[in-house]
Write a protein that holds these residues in place. Structure first.
Motif, PDB file in Angstrom:
ATOM      1  N   ALA A 292      14.501   4.374   0.030  1.00 24.33           N
ATOM      2  CA  ALA A 292      13.259   5.076  -0.306  1.00 24.33           C
ATOM      3  C   ALA A 292      12.053   4.397   0.338  1.00 24.33           C
ATOM      4  O   ALA A 292      11.154   5.059   0.863  1.00 24.33           O
ATOM      5  CB  ALA A 292      13.091   5.138  -1.819  1.00 24.33           C
ATOM      6  N   VAL A 293      12.020   3.060   0.299  1.00 25.59           N
ATOM      7  CA  VAL A 293      10.911   2.327   0.921  1.00 25.59           C
ATOM      8  C   VAL A 293      10.916   2.555   2.427  1.00 25.59           C
ATOM      9  O   VAL A 293       9.857   2.719   3.050  1.00 25.59           O
ATOM     10  CB  VAL A 293      11.001   0.828   0.582  1.00 25.59           C
ATOM     11  CG1 VAL A 293       9.963   0.038   1.378  1.00 25.59           C
ATOM     12  CG2 VAL A 293      10.787   0.593  -0.912  1.00 25.59           C
ATOM     13  N   ASP A 294      12.095   2.576   3.030  1.00 24.29           N
ATOM     14  CA  ASP A 294      12.188   2.854   4.477  1.00 24.29           C
ATOM     15  C   ASP A 294      11.641   4.239   4.809  1.00 24.29           C
ATOM     16  O   ASP A 294      10.946   4.420   5.811  1.00 24.29           O
ATOM     17  CB  ASP A 294      13.642   2.741   4.943  1.00 24.29           C
ATOM     18  CG  ASP A 294      14.089   1.294   5.099  1.00 24.29           C
ATOM     19  OD1 ASP A 294      13.202   0.425   5.222  1.00 24.29           O
ATOM     20  OD2 ASP A 294      15.304   1.042   5.102  1.00 24.29           O
ATOM     21  N   ARG A 295      11.950   5.226   3.973  1.00 23.66           N
ATOM     22  CA  ARG A 295      11.446   6.576   4.214  1.00 23.66           C
ATOM     23  C   ARG A 295       9.919   6.611   4.111  1.00 23.66           C
ATOM     24  O   ARG A 295       9.242   7.255   4.913  1.00 23.66           O
ATOM     25  CB  ARG A 295      12.073   7.561   3.228  1.00 23.66           C
ATOM     26  CG  ARG A 295      13.510   7.930   3.573  1.00 23.66           C
ATOM     27  CD  ARG A 295      13.955   9.176   2.821  1.00 23.66           C
ATOM     28  NE  ARG A 295      14.050   8.925   1.393  1.00 23.66           N
ATOM     29  CZ  ARG A 295      15.146   8.478   0.787  1.00 23.66           C
ATOM     30  NH1 ARG A 295      16.235   8.211   1.483  1.00 23.66           N
ATOM     31  NH2 ARG A 295      15.151   8.286  -0.519  1.00 23.66           N
ATOM     32  N   LEU A 296       9.381   5.915   3.103  1.00 28.92           N
ATOM     33  CA  LEU A 296       7.924   5.856   2.971  1.00 28.92           C
ATOM     34  C   LEU A 296       7.298   5.167   4.183  1.00 28.92           C
ATOM     35  O   LEU A 296       6.237   5.582   4.668  1.00 28.92           O
ATOM     36  CB  LEU A 296       7.549   5.103   1.695  1.00 28.92           C
ATOM     37  CG  LEU A 296       7.825   5.796   0.360  1.00 28.92           C
ATOM     38  CD1 LEU A 296       7.597   4.840  -0.800  1.00 28.92           C
ATOM     39  CD2 LEU A 296       6.932   7.026   0.208  1.00 28.92           C
ATOM     40  N   ARG A 297       7.978   4.144   4.680  1.00 28.50           N
ATOM     41  CA  ARG A 297       7.448   3.388   5.814  1.00 28.50           C
ATOM     42  C   ARG A 297       7.445   4.236   7.088  1.00 28.50           C
ATOM     43  O   ARG A 297       6.516   4.155   7.897  1.00 28.50           O
ATOM     44  CB  ARG A 297       8.286   2.123   6.013  1.00 28.50           C
ATOM     45  CG  ARG A 297       7.700   1.118   6.993  1.00 28.50           C
ATOM     46  CD  ARG A 297       8.516  -0.150   7.004  1.00 28.50           C
ATOM     47  NE  ARG A 297       8.372  -0.862   5.751  1.00 28.50           N
ATOM     48  CZ  ARG A 297       9.401  -1.271   4.991  1.00 28.50           C
ATOM     49  NH1 ARG A 297      10.640  -1.002   5.362  1.00 28.50           N
ATOM     50  NH2 ARG A 297       9.185  -1.923   3.877  1.00 28.50           N
ATOM     51  N   ARG A 298       8.465   5.058   7.269  1.00 29.13           N
ATOM     52  CA  ARG A 298       8.522   5.912   8.454  1.00 29.13           C
ATOM     53  C   ARG A 298       7.430   6.986   8.424  1.00 29.13           C
ATOM     54  O   ARG A 298       6.972   7.442   9.472  1.00 29.13           O
ATOM     55  CB  ARG A 298       9.892   6.578   8.561  1.00 29.13           C
ATOM     56  CG  ARG A 298      11.005   5.622   8.979  1.00 29.13           C
ATOM     57  CD  ARG A 298      12.238   6.392   9.404  1.00 29.13           C
ATOM     58  NE  ARG A 298      12.818   7.147   8.293  1.00 29.13           N
ATOM     59  CZ  ARG A 298      13.766   6.695   7.489  1.00 29.13           C
ATOM     60  NH1 ARG A 298      14.226   5.452   7.646  1.00 29.13           N
ATOM     61  NH2 ARG A 298      14.250   7.449   6.515  1.00 29.13           N
ATOM     62  N   GLN A 299       7.014   7.346   7.225  1.00 25.73           N
ATOM     63  CA  GLN A 299       5.999   8.389   7.078  1.00 25.73           C
ATOM     64  C   GLN A 299       4.593   7.872   7.319  1.00 25.73           C
ATOM     65  O   GLN A 299       3.685   8.623   7.653  1.00 25.73           O
ATOM     66  CB  GLN A 299       6.077   9.009   5.684  1.00 25.73           C
ATOM     67  CG  GLN A 299       7.384   9.761   5.425  1.00 25.73           C
ATOM     68  CD  GLN A 299       7.566  10.086   3.955  1.00 25.73           C
ATOM     69  OE1 GLN A 299       6.695   9.849   3.136  1.00 25.73           O
ATOM     70  NE2 GLN A 299       8.733  10.615   3.607  1.00 25.73           N
ATOM     71  N   SER A 300       4.399   6.551   7.113  1.00 28.22           N
ATOM     72  CA  SER A 300       3.052   5.991   7.250  1.00 28.22           C
ATOM     73  C   SER A 300       3.159   4.524   7.615  1.00 28.22           C
ATOM     74  O   SER A 300       4.024   3.811   7.127  1.00 28.22           O
ATOM     75  CB  SER A 300       2.268   6.153   5.942  1.00 28.22           C
ATOM     76  OG  SER A 300       1.014   5.525   6.016  1.00 28.22           O
ATOM     77  N   HIS A 301       2.268   4.071   8.481  1.00 28.28           N
ATOM     78  CA  HIS A 301       2.275   2.672   8.925  1.00 28.28           C
ATOM     79  C   HIS A 301       1.058   1.962   8.347  1.00 28.28           C
ATOM     80  O   HIS A 301      -0.068   2.235   8.748  1.00 28.28           O
ATOM     81  CB  HIS A 301       2.274   2.576  10.446  1.00 28.28           C
ATOM     82  CG  HIS A 301       3.468   3.249  11.071  1.00 28.28           C
ATOM     83  ND1 HIS A 301       4.715   2.682  11.057  1.00 28.28           N
ATOM     84  CD2 HIS A 301       3.591   4.437  11.701  1.00 28.28           C
ATOM     85  CE1 HIS A 301       5.576   3.496  11.664  1.00 28.28           C
ATOM     86  NE2 HIS A 301       4.921   4.570  12.060  1.00 28.28           N
TER      87      HIS A 301
ATOM     88  N   GLN B 276       0.825  -1.202   0.000  1.00 29.16           N
ATOM     89  CA  GLN B 276       0.000   0.000   0.000  1.00 29.16           C
ATOM     90  C   GLN B 276       0.864   1.257   0.000  1.00 29.16           C
ATOM     91  O   GLN B 276       0.528   2.259  -0.640  1.00 29.16           O
ATOM     92  CB  GLN B 276      -0.925  -0.007   1.207  1.00 29.16           C
ATOM     93  CG  GLN B 276      -1.951   1.113   1.207  1.00 29.16           C
ATOM     94  CD  GLN B 276      -3.066   0.853   2.199  1.00 29.16           C
ATOM     95  OE1 GLN B 276      -3.145  -0.210   2.802  1.00 29.16           O
ATOM     96  NE2 GLN B 276      -3.943   1.824   2.364  1.00 29.16           N
ATOM     97  N   LEU B 277       2.016   1.190   0.675  1.00 26.77           N
ATOM     98  CA  LEU B 277       2.924   2.335   0.710  1.00 26.77           C
ATOM     99  C   LEU B 277       3.486   2.655  -0.670  1.00 26.77           C
ATOM    100  O   LEU B 277       3.496   3.800  -1.096  1.00 26.77           O
ATOM    101  CB  LEU B 277       4.076   2.074   1.681  1.00 26.77           C
ATOM    102  CG  LEU B 277       3.796   2.177   3.177  1.00 26.77           C
ATOM    103  CD1 LEU B 277       5.068   1.873   3.953  1.00 26.77           C
ATOM    104  CD2 LEU B 277       3.281   3.554   3.526  1.00 26.77           C
ATOM    105  N   VAL B 278       3.973   1.625  -1.369  1.00 26.85           N
ATOM    106  CA  VAL B 278       4.647   1.893  -2.650  1.00 26.85           C
ATOM    107  C   VAL B 278       3.651   2.225  -3.759  1.00 26.85           C
ATOM    108  O   VAL B 278       4.045   2.713  -4.820  1.00 26.85           O
ATOM    109  CB  VAL B 278       5.546   0.709  -3.082  1.00 26.85           C
ATOM    110  CG1 VAL B 278       6.610   0.424  -2.047  1.00 26.85           C
ATOM    111  CG2 VAL B 278       4.727  -0.538  -3.375  1.00 26.85           C
TER     112      VAL B 278
END
Length: 278
Positions: free
Chosen positions: A262-271, A140-142
């Motif tokens: 980049a995926v880690d940054r997206l993950r930190r922004q939203s769970h 869902q994040l990507v």
């Protein structure tokens, strides 16, 4: 009216340059590629019989004829399997009336538990029709902001061919469109394939129909995505087949350090959370 089998044989014949088979250049011709006469001769059948197969007037060639055509066309193992499959469904199309039926959307609890173990990774459960049946929060994040998961029952084919945002999201849109069109031929059943194509054809336009009839075996390289946040993602795809349900568990792995970051940054922004789509 043509058949999938005839379309595939004709497409492969048209793609072969006569010079590559040691045939002389006969000057300008009405159609590209190998002549029917040459292919028929190499396969040991009459040109009239080959014409009937390509035009869909003979829907039940024997296994020996199919194997001879595969040899004459010098098909790869994957292409041979596809040719045999098309021969089977072409024969089935002739013998039974096909009533379009949607495939089951049920995902086994054990598969959902397996998917949950992959959190916070990027993974989905899908089928050959492109239905996204369940996904991790990472998936869902990507795909956030792209519109892919906006509908109640998301489908990759419907998104690819009808949503303008898909061309911006998938860097190699043409290759992905070929992949999805090819996978439709491996649908759970003919009834399921007819259900989706009957729904898609009027809204997806001629580009969808053309790709479906080309039978191009996809390369399935690195998946390149333009995330709306500005991140450039390169993902490797590992697929676990679930043959009993005609489904697949697909895991997307970062192909490089930049994508992992980049995926880690997206993950930190939203769970995100695991989601099953019924």
């Amino acid at each position: 009216m043509g058949t999938p089998l005839g379309d595939f044989i004709r497409a492969k014949r048209d793609s072969i340059q006569p010079e590559s088979r040691g045939l002389p250049d006969r000057g300008r011709r009405r159609s590209p590629g190998l002549r029917r006469l040459d292919l028929a001769t190499w396969a040991g059948i009459s040109v009239e019989y080959l014409t009937r197969i390509e035009q869909g007037r003979d829907r039940n060639p024997s296994p020996a004829v199919i194997n001879a055509l595969a040899d004459a066309l010098r098909l790869s193992p994957s292409e041979r399997n596809h040719l045999r499959y098309l021969a089977k469904i072409t024969g089935d199309e002739c013998s039974v009336h096909i009533r379009p039926v949607p495939p089951s959307r049920h995902v086994r609890p054990a598969v959902l538990r397996t998917l949950r173990l992959l959190e916070p990774g990027v993974a989905i459960v899908t089928n050959r029709l492109g239905d996204v049946l369940a996904h991790t929060g990472g998936y869902q994040l990507v795909t956030s902001g792209t519109g892919l998961l906006d509908t109640a029952q998301p489908n990759l084919n419907r998104y690819l061919f009808t949503d303008p945002r898909a061309r911006a999201f998938f860097v190699d849109w043409d290759d992905i469109a070929d992949e999805q069109a090819f996978d439709l031929w491996q649908a759970p059943s003919l009834e399921n394939l007819e259900w989706l194509t009957a729904e898609l054809t009027p809204i997806a336009g001629p580009d969808f129909t053309r790709r479906l009839k080309r039978h191009v075996l996809p390369r399935r390289g690195v998946l390149r995505l333009n995330h709306p946040s500005g991140h450039q993602l390169r993902l490797l795809r590992e697929t676990l087949e679930l043959p009993a349900e005609a489904q697949q568990l697909v895991v997307f792995l970062p192909a490089d350090d930049q994508t992992a970051e980049a995926v880690d940054r997206l993950r930190r922004q939203s769970h995100g959370r695991l989601r099953s789509i019924s």
